[in-house]
Write an enzyme that holds these catalytic residues in place. Structure first.
Site, short mmCIF file in Angstrom:
data_model
loop_
_atom_site.label_atom_id
_atom_site.label_comp_id
_atom_site.label_asym_id
_atom_site.label_seq_id
_atom_site.Cartn_x
_atom_site.Cartn_y
_atom_site.Cartn_z
CD GLU A 1 -2.92 -0.87 -0.17
OE1 GLU A 1 -2.97 0.25 -0.73
OE2 GLU A 1 -3.54 -1.84 -0.61
CE1 TYR B 1 -6.99 2.73 -0.80
CE2 TYR B 1 -4.62 3.05 -0.56
CZ TYR B 1 -5.69 2.29 -1.00
OH TYR B 1 -5.47 1.10 -1.61
CG ASP C 1 -8.31 3.79 -4.88
OD1 ASP C 1 -9.54 3.72 -5.02
OD2 ASP C 1 -7.52 3.24 -5.66
CB CYS D 1 -14.45 2.88 -14.24
SG CYS D 1 -15.36 4.44 -14.24
CB CYS E 1 -18.88 2.21 -21.01
SG CYS E 1 -18.22 3.77 -20.33
CB CYS F 1 -18.66 -1.04 -17.13
SG CYS F 1 -18.97 -0.52 -15.43
CB CYS G 1 -22.73 4.26 -15.23
SG CYS G 1 -21.51 5.60 -15.21
#
Length: 291
Positions: A37, A120, A138, A193, A200, A203, A209
């Site tokens: 991270e 985060y 994030d 995305c 899309c 997705c 959306c």
DNA sequence: AAATCGTGGAG
DNA sequence: TCTCCAAGATT
């Protein structure tokens, strides 16, 4: 039940499309997840992968790193960028040894208190390593939420209270499901995305959306300032530190002076590195990575 | 609260 | 070539 309408579709998509990243494997330690991270802050996965492998091989536990001088962490960091993160990770290791019996803490509060661990990263480690129920916010998630829920192409420059509240309102009630939902929506932002050209057609939540349903309106307002890098102190700092990293031991100042022609800026950058604890000025006038 | 802090790959 | 941007944090 889940508080949001596309949870099932998203989780199914994740199961079928998730990348096999080493820090996601079932046997990944909390320490290895924390390391990932920190490394992933503002740094692409492809560049982190080899650095993470090398780091974990050398320092498998916080105790292994804690016994090293901080300069070794900076050297190992190599060209990942934002080298203060190496210092942060080293300080994390020592704090974990001194205050948490060598084990990465599991609570959000204890994690948040570690150096270089913000909102985060604390949520990510608490969730991914310990299965805690925390909203992950994030850059990927922020972009997905901006599009899917707010109907705009990009989120605000900096995270807002509204974004946090939205993310929390969407969190599945069950902690285990929530943790999986968090990586899933993050992965969706990273793979589908995306910022430049969202896919899309692939997705799983495209039919819900708001941005797509509105006809994908372009981003309004001023273009988000591009960070010109050439000629900045950051570039000078990078060059200075590279000399010290690549040297065996202390370096004469003359060697540092060759990296930048403008003395004012050069000195300012060097002073800043020293102030940040990334460079150690020695008695004899030479410079080295910190001991 | 806006500025600062690296580096490299993709479009 | 040049711009954008990549699992942010800190002051």
């Amino acid at each position: 039940m889940d508080q949001n309408p596309y949870s099932t579709a998203l989780l199914a998509w994740y199961q079928a499309n998730a990348r096999d990243l080493p820090w996601r494997r079932p046997d990944a330690s909390a320490w290895s997840i924390l390391v990932s991270e920190i490394m992933l802050q503002q740094t692409p996965v492809t560049r982190v992968l080899p650095a993470w492998e090398a780091w974990m091989r050398r320092w498998p536990t916080p105790a292994d790193l804690a016994t090293e001088p901080s300069g070794e962490a900076v050297r190992m960091w190599n060209r990942l960028g934002y080298p203060r993160r190496a210092l942060n990770l080293h300080a994390c290791a020592r704090t974990i040894v001194e205050r948490h019996e060598g084990e990465v803490p599991s609570s959000y509060q204890d994690l948040r208190a570690l150096p270089g661990v913000g909102a985060y990263t604390a949520a990510a480690v608490a969730s991914f390593a310990f299965g805690g129920r925390h909203a992950i916010l994030d850059t990927n998630v922020r972009r997905v939420l901006a599009r899917a829920h707010t109907g705009v192409e990009y989120p605000p420059k900096t995270p807002t209270k509204a974004e946090t509240e939205l993310a929390e309102s969407l969190l599945p009630a069950d902690a285990t499901v929530a943790a999986r939902w968090g990586v899933a929506i993050m992965e969706l932002g990273a793979l589908v995305c995306t910022a430049r050209s969202p896919a899309c057609a692939e997705c799983p939540i495209a039919n819900q959306c708001a941005w797509r349903l509105a006809g994908k309106p372009a981003h309004e307002g001023p273009p988000r300032r591009g960070q010109t890098y050439a000629g900045t102190d950051r570039q000078v700092r990078g060059r200075l530190l590279a000399v010290l990293r690549d040297a065996e031991g202390p370096v004469p100042k003359d060697d540092l002076d060759t990296v930048w022609h403008e003395p004012i800026q050069r000195e300012r950058a060097l002073d800043a590195l020293v102030a940040d604890g990334l460079v150690d000025p020695r008695e004899d006038g030479t410079y080295a990575l910190p001991g």
